[in-house]
Scaffold this motif. Structure first.
Motif, PDB file in Angstrom:
ATOM      1  N   MET A   1       0.848  -1.191   0.000  1.00  0.00           N
ATOM      2  CA  MET A   1       0.000   0.000   0.000  1.00  0.00           C
ATOM      3  C   MET A   1       0.883   1.240   0.000  1.00  0.00           C
ATOM      4  N   GLY A   2       0.637   2.158  -0.877  1.00  0.00           N
ATOM      5  CA  GLY A   2       1.348   3.439  -0.898  1.00  0.00           C
ATOM      6  C   GLY A   2       0.432   4.546  -0.421  1.00  0.00           C
ATOM      7  N   ASP A   3       1.001   5.586   0.216  1.00  0.00           N
ATOM      8  CA  ASP A   3       0.227   6.722   0.698  1.00  0.00           C
ATOM      9  C   ASP A   3       0.627   7.933  -0.117  1.00  0.00           C
ATOM     10  N   HIS A   4      -0.296   8.439  -0.929  1.00  0.00           N
ATOM     11  CA  HIS A   4      -0.060   9.497  -1.923  1.00  0.00           C
ATOM     12  C   HIS A   4      -0.089  10.855  -1.231  1.00  0.00           C
TER      13      HIS A   4
ATOM     14  N   THR B   1       3.846   2.672   2.948  1.00  0.00           N
ATOM     15  CA  THR B   1       4.907   3.639   2.665  1.00  0.00           C
ATOM     16  C   THR B   1       4.289   5.003   2.439  1.00  0.00           C
ATOM     17  N   HIS B   2       4.804   6.028   3.125  1.00  0.00           N
ATOM     18  CA  HIS B   2       4.361   7.405   2.900  1.00  0.00           C
ATOM     19  C   HIS B   2       5.282   8.023   1.851  1.00  0.00           C
ATOM     20  N   MET B   3       4.713   8.478   0.741  1.00  0.00           N
ATOM     21  CA  MET B   3       5.518   8.900  -0.405  1.00  0.00           C
ATOM     22  C   MET B   3       4.929  10.151  -1.040  1.00  0.00           C
ATOM     23  N   GLU B   4       5.787  10.970  -1.662  1.00  0.00           N
ATOM     24  CA  GLU B   4       5.328  12.151  -2.363  1.00  0.00           C
ATOM     25  C   GLU B   4       4.386  11.754  -3.500  1.00  0.00           C
ATOM     26  N   PRO B   5       3.366  12.575  -3.760  1.00  0.00           N
ATOM     27  CA  PRO B   5       2.397  12.253  -4.811  1.00  0.00           C
ATOM     28  C   PRO B   5       3.035  11.992  -6.167  1.00  0.00           C
ATOM     29  N   GLU B   6       4.085  12.753  -6.488  1.00  0.00           N
ATOM     30  CA  GLU B   6       4.703  12.618  -7.806  1.00  0.00           C
ATOM     31  C   GLU B   6       5.369  11.256  -8.006  1.00  0.00           C
ATOM     32  N   ARG B   7       5.644  10.544  -6.905  1.00  0.00           N
ATOM     33  CA  ARG B   7       6.307   9.246  -6.988  1.00  0.00           C
ATOM     34  C   ARG B   7       5.350   8.081  -6.784  1.00  0.00           C
ATOM     35  N   ALA B   8       4.226   8.315  -6.101  1.00  0.00           N
ATOM     36  CA  ALA B   8       3.367   7.209  -5.678  1.00  0.00           C
ATOM     37  C   ALA B   8       2.705   6.492  -6.849  1.00  0.00           C
ATOM     38  N   LEU B   9       2.077   7.254  -7.753  1.00  0.00           N
ATOM     39  CA  LEU B   9       1.375   6.603  -8.855  1.00  0.00           C
ATOM     40  C   LEU B   9       2.337   5.938  -9.843  1.00  0.00           C
TER      41      LEU B   9
ATOM     42  N   LEU C   1      -1.666  -0.837  -4.126  1.00  0.00           N
ATOM     43  CA  LEU C   1      -2.764   0.077  -3.805  1.00  0.00           C
ATOM     44  C   LEU C   1      -2.182   1.405  -3.355  1.00  0.00           C
ATOM     45  N   VAL C   2      -2.744   2.501  -3.843  1.00  0.00           N
ATOM     46  CA  VAL C   2      -2.323   3.837  -3.415  1.00  0.00           C
ATOM     47  C   VAL C   2      -3.532   4.579  -2.868  1.00  0.00           C
ATOM     48  N   LEU C   3      -3.335   5.248  -1.741  1.00  0.00           N
ATOM     49  CA  LEU C   3      -4.329   6.128  -1.141  1.00  0.00           C
ATOM     50  C   LEU C   3      -4.015   7.540  -1.615  1.00  0.00           C
ATOM     51  N   ALA C   4      -4.955   8.165  -2.335  1.00  0.00           N
ATOM     52  CA  ALA C   4      -4.672   9.418  -3.040  1.00  0.00           C
ATOM     53  C   ALA C   4      -5.705  10.493  -2.703  1.00  0.00           C
ATOM     54  N   GLU C   5      -5.422  11.708  -3.150  1.00  0.00           N
ATOM     55  CA  GLU C   5      -6.300  12.855  -2.883  1.00  0.00           C
ATOM     56  C   GLU C   5      -6.439  13.694  -4.141  1.00  0.00           C
ATOM     57  N   GLU C   6      -7.534  14.459  -4.205  1.00  0.00           N
ATOM     58  CA  GLU C   6      -7.765  15.371  -5.327  1.00  0.00           C
ATOM     59  C   GLU C   6      -8.439  16.622  -4.792  1.00  0.00           C
ATOM     60  N   TYR C   7      -7.829  17.777  -5.063  1.00  0.00           N
ATOM     61  CA  TYR C   7      -8.356  19.043  -4.561  1.00  0.00           C
ATOM     62  C   TYR C   7      -9.329  19.674  -5.549  1.00  0.00           C
TER      63      TYR C   7
ATOM     64  N   ARG D   1     -11.331  15.219  -2.450  1.00  0.00           N
ATOM     65  CA  ARG D   1     -11.714  13.826  -2.695  1.00  0.00           C
ATOM     66  C   ARG D   1     -10.567  12.913  -2.288  1.00  0.00           C
ATOM     67  N   VAL D   2     -10.869  11.918  -1.465  1.00  0.00           N
ATOM     68  CA  VAL D   2      -9.887  10.920  -1.053  1.00  0.00           C
ATOM     69  C   VAL D   2     -10.311   9.585  -1.663  1.00  0.00           C
ATOM     70  N   PHE D   3      -9.390   8.903  -2.298  1.00  0.00           N
ATOM     71  CA  PHE D   3      -9.746   7.694  -3.039  1.00  0.00           C
ATOM     72  C   PHE D   3      -8.568   6.726  -3.080  1.00  0.00           C
ATOM     73  N   THR D   4      -8.847   5.510  -3.518  1.00  0.00           N
ATOM     74  CA  THR D   4      -7.793   4.523  -3.692  1.00  0.00           C
ATOM     75  C   THR D   4      -7.584   4.271  -5.184  1.00  0.00           C
ATOM     76  N   VAL D   5      -6.367   3.878  -5.534  1.00  0.00           N
ATOM     77  CA  VAL D   5      -6.006   3.608  -6.920  1.00  0.00           C
ATOM     78  C   VAL D   5      -5.295   2.257  -6.994  1.00  0.00           C
ATOM     79  N   VAL D   6      -5.660   1.467  -7.992  1.00  0.00           N
ATOM     80  CA  VAL D   6      -4.984   0.198  -8.262  1.00  0.00           C
ATOM     81  C   VAL D   6      -4.704   0.097  -9.756  1.00  0.00           C
ATOM     82  N   ARG D   7      -3.868  -0.841 -10.128  1.00  0.00           N
ATOM     83  CA  ARG D   7      -3.650  -1.088 -11.545  1.00  0.00           C
ATOM     84  C   ARG D   7      -4.908  -1.712 -12.150  1.00  0.00           C
ATOM     85  N   ARG D   8      -5.175  -1.404 -13.396  1.00  0.00           N
ATOM     86  CA  ARG D   8      -6.364  -1.939 -14.069  1.00  0.00           C
ATOM     87  C   ARG D   8      -6.365  -3.466 -13.984  1.00  0.00           C
TER      88      ARG D   8
END
Length: 213
Positions: free
Chosen positions: A1-4, A33-41, A51-57, A180-187
């Motif tokens: 799990m990554g933290d965006h 792992t807590h990681m910068e957004p630019e590296r997580a995805l 799995l990445v936990l992400a945000e959108e403003y 918006r807080v959401f999760t992301v996975v590979r297709r």
């Protein structure tokens, strides 16, 4: 799990989700792992994470690569946090309150982050360039600087982690009040049992936090 880049979401949701996973899936081994957004995805796409936990403003949608799948987790309210010395009430409306801080120091996330772009745009739309004296991704430090009257800030509700607010909060202009807080996975990865278990645990953590479970 990554933290965006989601320190507050991680603090508020991940420990509860891990507890649920330990109880329901004791054999599942989870790394966080807590990681910068630019590296997580990119790391997700490279299979470093599942799995990445992400945000959108507001007004700043994330790229949506065809090879990734998103699933909403929650809408997290955003508010203006005022130092006691700068609290002028909110009788004139959100934009006027924001404009009253034109000459006040601010704490914001670093340049180049989605949160910084959103916050700067919000201030500019209110008619001023924010005087950013402090830059950090640690939103608990943002809160502390407001508490000690060093700066104003924009804080998400998740920062309180179920506790009562310790600073004055004011509503933001319409259309700018939630992230918006959401999760992301590979297709194709959403059906994997471990991924599904983690997503279900995070959803359950949200429900527990809001009193729906």
């Amino acid at each position: 799990m990554g933290d965006h880049g989601l320190g507050t979401a991680a603090l508020a949701l991940v420990p509860t989700a891990l507890g649920l996973l330990r109880a329901l899936h004791p054999q599942l081994r989870v790394h966080v792992t807590h990681m910068e957004p630019e590296r997580a995805l990119p790391a997700l796409q490279a299979r470093d994470f599942d799995l990445v936990l992400a945000e959108e403003y507001p007004g700043n949608p994330n790229p949506r690569p065809a090879e990734l799948e998103q699933e909403d987790l929650l809408d997290d309210a955003l508010r203006l946090a005022l130092p006691q010395s700068a609290d002028s009430g909110d009788a004139d409306g959100p934009t006027a309150v924001l404009r009253s801080l034109a000459h006040h120091p601010w704490v914001m996330e670093p340049e180049g982050t989605a949160a910084r772009h959103w916050a700067t745009t919000l201030c500019r739309n209110a008619g001023f360039e924010p005087d950013v004296r402090f830059e950090t991704t640690d939103l608990l430090l943002h809160l502390r600087l407001v508490e000690e009257q060093h700066a104003a800030a924009f804080l998400p509700d998740l920062v309180w982690n179920g506790q009562s607010p310790t600073v004055a909060l004011r509503q933001l202009p319409r259309g700018q009040r939630t992230r918006r807080v959401f999760t992301v996975v590979r297709r194709g990865g959403s059906g994997h049992p471990a991924v599904r278990a983690c997503r279900d645990a995070l959803l359950r953590a949200v429900a527990l936090r809001s009193g729906r479970a």
